[in-house]
Design an enzyme around this catalytic site. Structure first.
Site, PDB file in Angstrom:
ATOM      1  N   GLU A 206      -1.732 -10.568  16.234  1.00 38.98           N
ATOM      2  CA  GLU A 206      -0.152 -10.089  15.449  1.00 38.98           C
ATOM      3  C   GLU A 206       0.907 -10.524  15.654  1.00 38.98           C
ATOM      4  O   GLU A 206       1.984 -10.732  16.366  1.00 38.98           O
ATOM      5  CB  GLU A 206      -0.255  -9.349  17.245  1.00 38.98           C
ATOM      6  CG  GLU A 206      -1.659  -9.072  17.544  1.00 38.98           C
ATOM      7  CD  GLU A 206      -1.334  -7.945  18.718  1.00 38.98           C
ATOM      8  OE1 GLU A 206      -0.293  -8.312  20.097  1.00 38.98           O
ATOM      9  OE2 GLU A 206      -2.302  -6.800  18.566  1.00 38.98           O
ATOM     10  N   GLU A 395      -9.169  -5.300  16.356  1.00 38.11           N
ATOM     11  CA  GLU A 395      -8.837  -4.620  17.709  1.00 38.11           C
ATOM     12  C   GLU A 395      -8.873  -3.491  17.982  1.00 38.11           C
ATOM     13  O   GLU A 395      -7.986  -3.083  16.920  1.00 38.11           O
ATOM     14  CB  GLU A 395      -7.548  -5.408  18.124  1.00 38.11           C
ATOM     15  CG  GLU A 395      -7.988  -6.817  19.029  1.00 38.11           C
ATOM     16  CD  GLU A 395      -6.614  -7.007  19.531  1.00 38.11           C
ATOM     17  OE1 GLU A 395      -6.334  -6.285  20.364  1.00 38.11           O
ATOM     18  OE2 GLU A 395      -5.950  -7.949  19.170  1.00 38.11           O
TER      19      GLU A 395
END
Ligand code: BG6
Length: 497
Positions: A206, A395
């Protein structure tokens, strides 16, 4: 009428975790402290903190970080774990000792792929060490070999919210160019070591969270635009250098970029709402634009000019970034958000590292994360149209409060529903939109610690781990109803919808 949704044999099904949330063994086998090891547990109402001891008074101190603003700590303090606090990363789900059992459970579900992260501090305890820690390497050797022997491909993140603490204390985190060399040494060592065993890597988890929570992604104490820009440049540069290294070593190895993408909808038809979203999205796209297209986008250059930011570079940096784009995009999508400029109620819901306002059309889980059946398809189509790169969902999943009762199975029908919606969205993106999606890795496949709140009881798994928010419990693994459901989906390459 029932329809069978099927996925081709090349599509990879599996699950995902990260070292600081799952592995534990925080000082075992020569591992050094990471930033996660000084983070206390919080909850939905109470933010996580980092801790230190006041050098003059010897008092224990803590300060919040995250979406709540920059970390407010005095200059020069040594962050450290203290006996009065509880740190969930220290033992987490104890994969360090239980990896054999856990990998067997993954194999039983038929996982083709398992996303995990290497903990940099397990290999270079201080981040800047001259020699690696061989005990740490030996641990990952055992894990990788076991995964491969069970037919599960490792999918590795090289830094997932747990950089070595020493690099923050001594070097100020990723704003310091020295980290490019330190990270390169660590990453290339690992890629080289597993060159015949591991095909998939992602450099930074991220990476775009650097804009709003720069402490966990880049070890930055303050949130200044200058430091964030410099840290981003270093992470983007070293990511490109690693792509180059991996390809020279073995053409089969793929290095992806990883960012979080949450589709965001305007609350009203006021164009100002859409403009607000445009501004917000540019913050995220900067990172993927750089890693895929290889140039500083004009909108970012203008932003830096407006904020008097000057990114310091060496002569070849831009050429390196341009020459070695990421091979694929791995991304996280859990929910969607809503934005408006007419928010006078000041209500907000938290999503994955972002805050937005509630969506009147959609329910949420107990942490306020919107449950949106269409967000994954929207994300896939949007990202594919923008980048035309293979996509991996690394994810996606749902956190839920779950209680274990002796002799009863946890019937997580809500999770099965959520996952059906996700798989439906992927199926549509492949078959109706022609998106090149290569795999699905369900987040927290075996219960682990929440990154956002530090709670164990925000459970995501197909497998329950008997531990509570204070680390109490046997650690025993117990299959939930979704375990068999997912196993069946993988066996059948789909499900009847
Ligand atoms: C992403 C992270 O932010 O979302 C994971 O990459 C994290 O580390 C996941 O666990 C879910 O968020 P949370 O806060 O529920 O753990």
């Amino acid at each position: 009428m029932m329809e069978k949704l099927t996925f081709g044999s090349e599509f990879l099904f599996g699950g995902a975790t990260s070292a600081s949330q799952y592995e534990g063994g925080y000082l075992e086998g020569g591992k050094g402290l990471t930033i996660a090891d000084v983070m206390t547990a919080g909850n939905k109402k109470q933010a996580r903190t980092v801790t230190w001891r006041d050098p003059l008074t010897q008092e224990n101190k803590q300060a919040t970080f995250g979406l709540h603003g920059p970390l407010q700590i005095p200059r020069g303090v040594e962050l450290m774990p203290l006996e009065d606090f509880y740190y969930p990363s220290h033992e987490a789900s104890d994969f360090y000792h239980r990896y054999e059992e856990d990998i067997s459970l993954m194999a039983e579900m038929g996982f083709q792929v398992f996303r995990m992260s290497f903990s940099w501090a397990r290999i270079f305890p201080n981040g800047d060490d001259a020699e690696p820690n061989y005990e740490g390497l030996a641990f990952y050797d055992r894990v990788i070999d076991l995964l491969i022997s069970k037919g599960i491909q490792p999918f590795i993140t090289l830094q997932h919210y747990d950089m070595p603490l020493n690099l923050v204390l001594r070097y100020g985190g990723w704003k310091n160019r020295k980290l490019v060399d330190f990270f390169y040494r660590y990453a290339t060592l690992m890629i080289d070591r597993y060159q015949d065993k591991v095909k998939y890597y992602m450099t930074f988890n991220e990476i775009n969270v650097l804009d709003n929570v720069p402490f966990i992604t880049a070890g930055l104490i303050n949130n200044s635009e200058q430091d964030k820009a410099q840290a981003a440049h270093h992470q983007l540069l070293v990511s490109a250098m690693i792509v180059d290294f991996a390809h020279q070593l073995n053409k089969q190895i793929q290095v992806g970029q990883m960012f979080t993408y949450q589709p965001t909808y305007p609350l009203t038809s006021d164009p100002k709402d859409t403009l607000a979203i445009m501004e917000w999205e540019k913050k995220s796209y900067f990172y993927s634009d750089m890693q895929v297209k290889g140039i500083y986008p004009t909108y970012r250059q203008k932003y830096y000019q407006r904020h008097q930011v000057k990114v310091h570079m060496e002569p070849d940096d831009l050429e390196i970034i341009k020459s070695y784009p990421a091979d694929f995009i791995g991304f996280s999508t859990y929910s969607s958000g809503v934005m408006t400029v007419h928010d006078d109620k000041g209500e907000f819901v938290e999503g994955n590292m972002v805050r937005t306002i509630p969506n009147p059309f959609l329910p949420t889980n107990a942490w306020g994360w919107t449950i949106d059946p269409d967000c994954l398809r929207i994300a896939l189509v949007t990202l594919y149209e923008r980048y035309q790169k293979p996509l991996y969902i690394v994810e996606n999943g749902i956190g839920w409060h779950e209680q274990l009762y002796e002799g009863c199975i946890i019937n997580d029908a809500y999770r099965i529903d959520y996952l059906k919606q996700s798989l439906r969205g992927i199926h549509q993106a492949i078959n109706l939109d022609g998106v090149d999606v290569r795999g699905y890795m369900m987040w927290g496949c075996i219960d682990l610690v929440s990154a956002g709140t530090g709670e164990m009881e925000k459970r995501y798994g197909f497998v329950y781990v008997d531990k509570d928010n204070r680390g109490q419990g046997s650690g025993k693994r117990i299959k939930k109803a979704s375990f068999d459901w997912y196993r069946q989906v993988i066996t059948d390459r789909g499900f009847n919808d």
